[in-house]
Motif scaffolding. Structure first.
Motif, PDB file in Angstrom:
ATOM      1  N   THR A  20       1.019  -0.946  -0.060  1.00 16.95           N
ATOM      2  CA  THR A  20      -0.164   0.194   0.227  1.00 16.95           C
ATOM      3  C   THR A  20       0.664   1.217   0.094  1.00 16.95           C
ATOM      4  O   THR A  20       0.893   2.115  -0.735  1.00 16.95           O
ATOM      5  N   ALA A  24       0.381   4.006  -3.107  1.00 24.09           N
ATOM      6  CA  ALA A  24       0.452   5.263  -2.796  1.00 24.09           C
ATOM      7  C   ALA A  24       1.497   6.506  -2.978  1.00 24.09           C
ATOM      8  O   ALA A  24       1.749   7.272  -3.791  1.00 24.09           O
ATOM      9  N   TYR A 167      -5.753   1.803   1.732  1.00 22.80           N
ATOM     10  CA  TYR A 167      -5.484   2.732   1.334  1.00 22.80           C
ATOM     11  C   TYR A 167      -7.062   3.806   0.733  1.00 22.80           C
ATOM     12  O   TYR A 167      -6.114   4.567  -0.428  1.00 22.80           O
ATOM     13  N   PRO A 282      -1.364  10.055   0.694  1.00 25.37           N
ATOM     14  CA  PRO A 282      -0.933   9.121   1.213  1.00 25.37           C
ATOM     15  C   PRO A 282      -0.210   9.315   2.700  1.00 25.37           C
ATOM     16  O   PRO A 282       1.170   9.570   2.413  1.00 25.37           O
TER      17      PRO A 282
END
Length: 287
Positions: A20, A24, A167, A282
């Motif tokens: 993730t 991201a 996410y 993110p």
């Protein structure tokens, strides 16, 4: 099954968080072109874990009883060492896992970004190897194959689902607390695997004391009873335990769990929000 579910969940969530963070970050900096490289590394890591599982499962066929017990005992001890290292590594690294991975990405983004295959492979492959080895040790200890594999698979699927929710920004989770609690539980589980590894080496004749029992509660906890099976599957508890097995269990649990508790308390920073990966910015906060 519960212990294997926990292994699958924890290792799977670590891998899911790593993937993730990688995805991201490259999306945030506008390098979607390297996403296939990341997925290629993840795919190779999964294949490596499956290959290791197949080798461990079928590689001992045809060997003598003593050789099988020797291999099983040594691999159980190795699995205990890997899980212990993993627990303390995550305790130390979780606070800056994102920064650690971002640094690796930046170093391998030059050109076509083929270095990201290696970054994803190494990051996820470590979790896969630890999972395969520990699950194999659990299968050997319980003598069952279906339930441990089902438990681990359900744990991994749960981790994948949690990773997707994190996410998308739909789920916030206190990763520091999660890894602390699961780490403590896994130390107890690893102690059982270590004890079983010692028993294997005793049966192989490498270690003495196979018939020197510290206790035998088989009459109270029959090994084939549902609660005996539950204790065996979760904690690798043996109703008939030798002195050497008990000593190995205590010698591992007491210092390891004490050190883990001390380190976890020292690592507590100021409170911050839980982990979340919004698409536009993110980030992962692990406390």
């Amino acid at each position: 099954m519960l212990a294997n579910y926990l292994i699958g969940l924890r290792e799977g969530l670590e891998a899911a968080l790593i993937v993730t963070i990688l995805i991201a970050y490259v999306v945030k900096i506008g390098r979607r072109d390297v996403l296939p490289r990341i997925w290629a590394g993840v795919g190779l890591a999964v294949l490596l874990a499956l290959l290791l599982g197949a080798i461990l499962t079928f590689g001992t066929y045809g060997l003598s009883f003593a050789a099988q017990e020797t291999i099983g005992g040594l691999l159980s001890i190795i699995a205990t060492g890997l899980v212990t290292w993993m627990v303390f590594w995550m305790l130390r690294t979780a606070r800056d896992l994102k920064g650690h991975l971002h640094g690796n990405i930046d170093k391998h983004l030059t050109g076509t970004g083929m270095g990201l295959v290696l970054v994803a492979f190494l990051a996820v492959g470590r979790e896969g190897i630890e999972t395969a080895l520990f699950i194999w040790a659990a299968v050997q200890a319980t003598g069952a194959t279906t339930l441990p594999l089902v438990g681990a698979s359900l744990g991994i699927l749960t981790a994948v689902g949690l990773g997707a929710l994190i996410y998308s920004g739909m789920l916030k989770i206190n990763l520091s607390r999660f890894f602390t609690w699961t780490g403590a539980i896994l130390i107890i589980v690893a102690a059982g695997v270590l004890s079983y590894g010692v028993h294997d080496l005793q049966e192989a004749g490498i270690l003495p004391g196979l018939n020197a029992l510290a206790f035998n509660v088989s009459a109270v906890i029959p090994p084939d009873s549902w609660y005996g099976t539950l204790l065996k599957g979760t904690l690798n508890f043996s109703p008939a335990t030798t002195w050497l097995e008990m000593f190995a269990w205590i010698a591992y649990v007491v210092p390891t769990l004490t050190l883990f508790i001390v380190k976890s308390r020292q690592a507590k920073p100021t409170p911050t929000p839980s982990a979340v990966f919004p698409q536009t910015a993110p980030a992962v906060v692990t406390h």
